[in-house]
Scaffold this active site. Structure first.
Site, short mmCIF file in Angstrom:
data_model
loop_
_atom_site.label_atom_id
_atom_site.label_comp_id
_atom_site.label_asym_id
_atom_site.label_seq_id
_atom_site.Cartn_x
_atom_site.Cartn_y
_atom_site.Cartn_z
CD GLN A 148 -3.23 0.83 1.64
OE1 GLN A 148 -3.51 -0.26 2.09
NE2 GLN A 148 -4.12 1.76 1.47
CG PHE A 149 1.36 3.79 -3.60
CD1 PHE A 149 1.32 5.17 -3.74
CD2 PHE A 149 0.39 3.01 -4.22
CE1 PHE A 149 0.32 5.76 -4.49
CE2 PHE A 149 -0.60 3.59 -4.96
CZ PHE A 149 -0.65 4.97 -5.11
CB THR A 150 -2.01 5.33 -0.13
OG1 THR A 150 -2.52 4.17 0.52
CG2 THR A 150 -2.39 5.32 -1.61
#
Length: 150
Positions: free
Chosen positions: A78-80
């Site tokens: 989850q890059f966010t």
């Protein structure tokens, strides 16, 4: 590396209408990776995850680890999690690692967790549009950042 651990009764990830992975009781872990992260960060987080005592013992006290309860783990990239919201209302993801850094480190983290857990962990698909479903148990949600070791 930054992770969000959720103690779950069950969790799954679906991609294009097909269930990629599903677990019963254990941890759903969201993982964010930045360019500066290394295998040392992944190793440290793996030890924290495996040793984290957030499952109830016989007295109802959170005193047992995932190993103690025979739980399962589902890991989702989850890059966010690396979002910066300092300026304006549109998050910046400039801190998030590029694929050539993030994918090998994500795979390394998942593999090390599998070894420590003694069974395969479930995964999503890096970069895919994933639908994650879970039943948070507690709720128990814990955030850990490898940059805050001390």
């Amino acid at each position: 590396m930054r992770i969000v651990i959720q103690r779950v009764s069950h969790a799954s990830v679906t991609i294009d209408g097909v269930c990629k992975s599903a677990i019963q009781a254990g941890f759903l872990i969201l993982v964010g990776i930045e360019e500066a992260d290394t295998q040392e960060d992944a190793d440290w987080l793996c030890k924290k995850v495996i040793g984290l005592r957030v499952f109830d013992d016989e007295q109802g006290v959170m005193n047992r680890s995932i190993l103690d309860v025979g739980g399962e783990i589902l890991v989702i990239s989850q890059f966010t999690l690396m979002a910066s919201t300092k300026k304006g209302n549109r998050p910046s993801y400039i801190r998030a690692a590029r694929h050539e850094t993030a994918i090998p480190l994500y795979e390394y983290f998942c593999n090390e967790l599998s070894i420590a857990l003694g069974k395969q962990v479930g995964t999503g698909e890096f970069g895919a549009d994933m639908k994650v479903e879970l039943l948070n148990n507690g709720p128990v949600t814990i955030c850990i950042d490898s940059k805050n070791k001390e």
